[in-house]
Motif scaffolding. Structure first.
Motif, PDB file in Angstrom:
ATOM      1  N   PRO A 161     -11.332 -43.573  27.559  1.00 28.70           N
ATOM      2  CA  PRO A 161     -10.652 -44.245  26.573  1.00 28.70           C
ATOM      3  C   PRO A 161     -11.388 -45.695  26.230  1.00 28.70           C
ATOM      4  O   PRO A 161     -11.771 -45.909  25.166  1.00 28.70           O
TER       5      PRO A 161
ATOM      6  N   TRP B 298      -2.445 -36.484  21.302  1.00 29.52           N
ATOM      7  CA  TRP B 298      -2.096 -37.635  20.565  1.00 29.52           C
ATOM      8  C   TRP B 298      -1.892 -38.934  21.262  1.00 29.52           C
ATOM      9  O   TRP B 298      -1.118 -38.785  22.284  1.00 29.52           O
ATOM     10  N   PRO B 299      -2.218 -39.957  20.969  1.00 31.66           N
ATOM     11  CA  PRO B 299      -1.810 -41.113  21.672  1.00 31.66           C
ATOM     12  C   PRO B 299      -0.125 -41.504  21.536  1.00 31.66           C
ATOM     13  O   PRO B 299       0.352 -40.971  20.421  1.00 31.66           O
ATOM     14  N   GLN B 300       0.414 -41.762  22.527  1.00 27.98           N
ATOM     15  CA  GLN B 300       1.917 -42.065  22.439  1.00 27.98           C
ATOM     16  C   GLN B 300       2.215 -43.342  21.528  1.00 27.98           C
ATOM     17  O   GLN B 300       3.370 -43.309  20.932  1.00 27.98           O
TER      18      GLN B 300
ATOM     19  N   THR C 265      -8.508 -41.518  21.075  1.00 29.56           N
ATOM     20  CA  THR C 265      -8.696 -41.674  22.527  1.00 29.56           C
ATOM     21  C   THR C 265      -8.786 -43.197  22.686  1.00 29.56           C
ATOM     22  O   THR C 265      -8.089 -43.665  23.811  1.00 29.56           O
TER      23      THR C 265
ATOM     24  N   ARG D 163      -5.368 -44.722  23.895  1.00 33.14           N
ATOM     25  CA  ARG D 163      -4.814 -44.127  25.047  1.00 33.14           C
ATOM     26  C   ARG D 163      -5.241 -44.712  26.413  1.00 33.14           C
ATOM     27  O   ARG D 163      -6.259 -45.234  26.237  1.00 33.14           O
ATOM     28  N   THR D 164      -4.314 -44.512  27.316  1.00 37.86           N
ATOM     29  CA  THR D 164      -4.509 -45.004  28.708  1.00 37.86           C
ATOM     30  C   THR D 164      -5.373 -43.941  29.430  1.00 37.86           C
ATOM     31  O   THR D 164      -5.469 -42.937  28.914  1.00 37.86           O
TER      32      THR D 164
ATOM     33  N   TYR E  92      -1.698 -49.848  21.029  1.00 40.95           N
ATOM     34  CA  TYR E  92      -2.312 -50.096  22.583  1.00 40.95           C
ATOM     35  C   TYR E  92      -3.669 -50.416  22.105  1.00 40.95           C
ATOM     36  O   TYR E  92      -4.371 -49.587  21.707  1.00 40.95           O
TER      37      TYR E  92
ATOM     38  N   GLU F 104      -3.028 -41.164  30.620  1.00 41.51           N
ATOM     39  CA  GLU F 104      -2.532 -40.407  29.625  1.00 41.51           C
ATOM     40  C   GLU F 104      -3.722 -39.681  29.214  1.00 41.51           C
ATOM     41  O   GLU F 104      -3.348 -38.502  28.925  1.00 41.51           O
ATOM     42  N   TYR F 105      -4.940 -40.095  29.075  1.00 38.89           N
ATOM     43  CA  TYR F 105      -6.110 -39.235  28.809  1.00 38.89           C
ATOM     44  C   TYR F 105      -6.256 -38.014  29.807  1.00 38.89           C
ATOM     45  O   TYR F 105      -6.508 -36.826  29.362  1.00 38.89           O
TER      46      TYR F 105
END
Length: 272
Positions: free
Chosen positions: A238, A44-46, A29, A32-33, A50, A36-37
C-alpha cells in the motif's frame, strides 16, 4: 454495421479497461493497510478515509523537495531544448544551405536508436565533466535526447509557415530575433506546446537517467525516489502504491487538461 460497431466498441473498451486498471488498483490499494492487503490483495478497501500511506510518504520521503527537484530539472531541460530546437527547425524548414537534407535524415535516424545504448558513453562523458550526482547531468541529457524528435516535428510544422508573411516581415526591417519572436514562435505556438507536453511527460516518467546519474537522495527526482521504496519497504505494497500514485498523477492530469494540444500535435504538418 451494428455488429461491427459493437465489436469495435468492445475492443476499445478492453483497451480502456487495461489502461485504467493499474491506476484504479493504485488508488484502491493506497487506502488499505498492509495487513488488509495481505489478506485480500484484490479486495476493496474497508474505508476511503485511511490516509496513513500518503502521510507516511511525506514523513519518510521529502516529497515536496523531490517535487521541486523534478519541476526545476524539467523547466531547465525544456528551456534548453526549445532554445535549440526552434531555431534549428526553422533553419531546416525555411533556409537553404548545403547538407540540409542530410542533417535532417541524420536526426531521424538517431530517433530509432534505443536510448539505453547511450548510457555508458553518457556516463563516461559526465564523469569526465564532473557532473555525476549533479542535476546538470540529468538536465543536459534530457534536453539532448529530446532534440531529434522536437526538431523533426517542428520542422514538419514550420514548412507550412507562409513564406509571404516571412518575406513581408523581412521587408519591414525585422531582424532575425524579431522574426522568430513576433512571427515564427506565435504561429508555431500550438506545435511548440504539444512538443513540450510530450517532453515533460517523458521526463517526468523517466527512471533510468535520474537513477543512474543522481546518487544522492537529495538530488533525485520524484520518480527515481519512489522507485527506491520497493527496496526499502518491499513488503508494504500500500505504501508503494501510494508513492506510485503520487508519481503518476501529474502526467495523467497534464494529458487530461491539455488534450486539445495533444490532438493538434498528432496532425502536425498533415494540413498546410
Amino acid at each position: 454495421m451494428s455488429i461491427k460497431r459493437a465489436g469495435l466498441v468492445s475492443i476499445l473498451a478492453l483497451f480502456a479497461a487495461a489502461a485504467l486498471y493499474p491506476m484504479l488498483f493504485m488508488i484502491l490499494t493506497s487506502f488499505r493497510t498492509s495487513v488488509e492487503y495481505l489478506r485480500n490483495p484484490l479486495g476493496w478497501p474497508q474505508t476511503f478515509t485511511y490516509f496513513d500511506n500518503i502521510v507516511a510518504m511525506f514523513n519518510n520521503f521529502d516529497v515536496v523537495h523531490l517535487l521541486l527537484n523534478t519541476i526545476g530539472y524539467i523547466a531547465l531541460a525544456a528551456t534548453i531544448s526549445l532554445s535549440v530546437s526552434i531555431p534549428a527547425a526553422f533553419a531546416l524548414a525555411k533556409l537553404r544551405f548545403p547538407l540540409r537534407f542530410f542533417f535532417l535524415m541524420l536526426m531521424v535516424a538517431s530517433m530509432v536508436i534505443p536510448g539505453i545504448t547511450f548510457i555508458l558513453p553518457d556516463y563516461l562523458l559526465m564523469t569526465n565533466l564532473g557532473l555525476v550526482d549533479n542535476f546538470w547531468s540529468v538536465v543536459l541529457l534530457w534536453a539532448a535526447t529530446s532534440l531529434p524528435g522536437s526538431i523533426f516535428l517542428l520542422t514538419t510544422l514550420m514548412r507550412g509557415l507562409p513564406n509571404e508573411i516571412l518575406d513581408a516581415t523581412k521587408v519591414d526591417g525585422a531582424n532575425y530575433f524579431h522574426l522568430m519572436t513576433k512571427v515564427v514562435i506565435p504561429i508555431s505556438a500550438p506545435g511548440i506546446v504539444t512538443i513540450t507536453i510530450f517532453n515533460v511527460t517523458g521526463w517526468w516518467n523517466d527512471l533510468l537517467i535520474p537513477l543512474v546519474f543522481l546518487q544522492t537522495d537529495a538530488n533525485k527526482t520524484l520518480t527515481a525516489a519512489i522507485a527506491t521504496i520497493a527496496g526499502r519497504y518491499g513488503t508494504d505494497f500500500p505504501l508503494l502504491m501510494s508513492g506510485l500514485l503520487m508519481a503518476s498523477l501529474p502526467p495523467v492530469l497534464i494529458y487530461i487538461f491539455l488534450q486539445s494540444y495533444i490532438r493538434k500535435g498528432m496532425v502536425i504538418g498533415a494540413v498546410k
